[in-house]
Design an enzyme around this catalytic site. Structure first.
Site, mmCIF file in Angstrom:
data_model
loop_
_atom_site.group_PDB
_atom_site.id
_atom_site.type_symbol
_atom_site.label_atom_id
_atom_site.label_comp_id
_atom_site.label_asym_id
_atom_site.label_seq_id
_atom_site.Cartn_x
_atom_site.Cartn_y
_atom_site.Cartn_z
ATOM 1 N N LYS A 1 -16.997 16.282 5.284
ATOM 2 C CA LYS A 1 -16.560 14.962 4.868
ATOM 3 C C LYS A 1 -17.721 14.128 4.369
ATOM 4 O O LYS A 1 -17.541 13.117 3.700
ATOM 5 C CB LYS A 1 -15.935 14.214 6.057
ATOM 6 C CG LYS A 1 -14.812 14.926 6.750
ATOM 7 C CD LYS A 1 -14.450 14.192 8.060
ATOM 8 C CE LYS A 1 -13.526 15.049 8.881
ATOM 9 N NZ LYS A 1 -13.390 14.527 10.261
ATOM 10 N N GLU B 1 -23.760 17.161 -2.072
ATOM 11 C CA GLU B 1 -23.900 17.068 -0.607
ATOM 12 C C GLU B 1 -24.520 15.735 -0.211
ATOM 13 O O GLU B 1 -25.291 15.150 -0.980
ATOM 14 C CB GLU B 1 -24.805 18.197 -0.102
ATOM 15 C CG GLU B 1 -24.046 19.398 0.439
ATOM 16 C CD GLU B 1 -23.452 19.161 1.821
ATOM 17 O OE1 GLU B 1 -23.165 18.006 2.174
ATOM 18 O OE2 GLU B 1 -23.262 20.149 2.555
ATOM 19 N N ASP C 1 -30.231 19.382 5.741
ATOM 20 C CA ASP C 1 -30.964 19.229 7.000
ATOM 21 C C ASP C 1 -31.661 20.561 7.271
ATOM 22 O O ASP C 1 -32.743 20.820 6.754
ATOM 23 C CB ASP C 1 -29.958 18.838 8.095
ATOM 24 C CG ASP C 1 -30.620 18.290 9.346
ATOM 25 O OD1 ASP C 1 -31.688 18.797 9.716
ATOM 26 O OD2 ASP C 1 -30.073 17.369 9.964
ATOM 27 N N PHE D 1 -32.567 11.649 13.416
ATOM 28 C CA PHE D 1 -31.104 11.726 13.285
ATOM 29 C C PHE D 1 -30.622 10.507 12.516
ATOM 30 O O PHE D 1 -30.750 9.376 12.977
ATOM 31 C CB PHE D 1 -30.418 11.807 14.647
ATOM 32 C CG PHE D 1 -28.976 12.199 14.489
ATOM 33 C CD1 PHE D 1 -28.615 13.534 14.428
ATOM 34 C CD2 PHE D 1 -27.986 11.233 14.344
ATOM 35 C CE1 PHE D 1 -27.288 13.905 14.232
ATOM 36 C CE2 PHE D 1 -26.657 11.601 14.151
ATOM 37 C CZ PHE D 1 -26.316 12.939 14.098
ATOM 38 N N ASP E 1 -22.364 11.002 9.821
ATOM 39 C CA ASP E 1 -21.777 10.510 11.072
ATOM 40 C C ASP E 1 -22.591 10.918 12.293
ATOM 41 O O ASP E 1 -23.416 11.828 12.239
ATOM 42 C CB ASP E 1 -20.354 11.053 11.235
ATOM 43 C CG ASP E 1 -20.351 12.554 11.590
ATOM 44 O OD1 ASP E 1 -21.024 13.331 10.889
ATOM 45 O OD2 ASP E 1 -19.700 12.927 12.577
ATOM 46 N N ARG F 1 -19.821 6.583 9.477
ATOM 47 C CA ARG F 1 -19.788 7.094 8.105
ATOM 48 C C ARG F 1 -19.713 5.952 7.091
ATOM 49 O O ARG F 1 -20.193 6.070 5.969
ATOM 50 C CB ARG F 1 -18.589 8.025 7.893
ATOM 51 C CG ARG F 1 -18.699 9.368 8.594
ATOM 52 C CD ARG F 1 -17.619 10.306 8.053
ATOM 53 N NE ARG F 1 -17.361 11.427 8.943
ATOM 54 C CZ ARG F 1 -18.022 12.583 8.916
ATOM 55 N NH1 ARG F 1 -18.993 12.771 8.056
ATOM 56 N NH2 ARG F 1 -17.705 13.557 9.743
HETATM 57 C C1 PRP Z 1 -23.376 17.924 7.579
HETATM 58 C C2 PRP Z 1 -23.680 17.545 6.138
HETATM 59 C C3 PRP Z 1 -24.005 18.862 5.505
HETATM 60 C C4 PRP Z 1 -24.632 19.653 6.636
HETATM 61 C C5 PRP Z 1 -26.111 19.662 6.452
HETATM 62 O O1 PRP Z 1 -22.050 18.360 7.646
HETATM 63 O O2 PRP Z 1 -22.577 16.924 5.514
HETATM 64 O O3 PRP Z 1 -22.849 19.523 5.035
HETATM 65 O O4 PRP Z 1 -24.279 18.984 7.850
HETATM 66 O O5 PRP Z 1 -26.767 20.261 7.553
HETATM 67 P P1 PRP Z 1 -27.563 21.629 7.466
HETATM 68 O O6 PRP Z 1 -28.464 21.542 6.248
HETATM 69 O O7 PRP Z 1 -28.356 21.651 8.756
HETATM 70 O O8 PRP Z 1 -26.613 22.747 7.388
HETATM 71 P P2 PRP Z 1 -21.248 18.518 9.012
HETATM 72 O O9 PRP Z 1 -21.129 19.978 9.327
HETATM 73 O O10 PRP Z 1 -21.848 17.642 10.070
HETATM 74 O O11 PRP Z 1 -19.800 18.009 8.621
HETATM 75 P P3 PRP Z 1 -19.361 16.584 7.979
HETATM 76 O O12 PRP Z 1 -19.829 16.565 6.557
HETATM 77 O O13 PRP Z 1 -17.881 16.583 8.097
HETATM 78 O O14 PRP Z 1 -20.029 15.483 8.795
#
Ligand code: PRP
Length: 183
Positions: free
Chosen positions: A47, A103, A107, A156, A163, A169
């Site tokens: 999301k 994206e 991270d 963080f 979120d 968000r």
């Molecule tokens: C978050 C963000 C990316 C991912 C990045 O998604 O939106 O898709 O983490 O992190 P990474 O590089 O360590 O893989 P999340 O899985 O938290 O879902 P969300 O977008 O619904 O918050």
């Protein structure tokens, strides 16, 4: 909401809404030039990418269709599990499309690493990445993102789609969450 509305929950602001919009406008000019005459498809990763997609697509001068995929690797935790689950697949076949994955954040890079490998099997003409934010010191895998908004520290962060346990968000700015909120 703005950072000032929830200042007790925040450590500090990293990127204001205005800075993000200015940067996305610059990136949109690059994408306009790079994709002129090409069959582009923006793929948003739900999301978190909702805000960046909504702002970015409106800065573009080219007409760019969008599709959405829902994956999740985080759950309610602050650390990536590296386990990616597809919760909603794309509606659009990727054959022949010039895919630009949109994206909110890179991270660890594990989500995009998995996603890009997965998309390569679907016959796209090209695949590139646009990320509003990137944490260079947190990356566990190399992601060659062509369009990056801001490199930020490995704290963080919340806001602009990001979120903590589904909260924050809608914060317009990107900010570091105060440790007392999650510890
Ligand atoms: C978050 C963000 C990316 C991912 C990045 O998604 O939106 O898709 O983490 O992190 P990474 O590089 O360590 O893989 P999340 O899985 O938290 O879902 P969300 O977008 O619904 O918050």
């Amino acid at each position: 909401m703005r950072a000032a509305d929830i200042e007790n929950d925040l450590d500090r602001v990293l990127v204001t809404e205005e800075q993000m919009h200015d940067r996305l406008a610059e990136l949109a000019k690059q994408v306009d030039a790079d994709y002129a005459g090409k069959d582009i498809l923006l793929v948003g990763v739900l999301k978190g990418a909702v805000m960046v997609m909504a702002d970015f697509v409106r800065h573009l001068q080219i007409d760019a269709p969008m599709d959405w995929m829902a994956v999740s690797s985080y759950g309610a935790s602050t650390k990536s599990s590296g386990v990616v689950q597809i919760r909603k697949d794309l509606d659009t076949p990727l054959e022949g499309k010039h895919v630009l994955v949109v994206e909110d954040i890179i991270d660890s890079g594990l989500t995009l690493n998995w996603l890009l490998e997965h998309f390569e099997t679907r016959g796209a003409a090209s695949i590139e990445v646009l990320a509003a934010l990137r944490k260079p010191d947190a990356m566990k895998v190399e992601i060659d993102a062509k369009y990056v908004g801001f490199d930020i520290p490995s704290d963080f962060v919340i806001g602009y789609g990001l979120d903590y346990a589904e909260r924050y968000r809608g914060l317009r700015d990107v900010a570091v969450l105060a440790p007392h909120v999650y510890s």
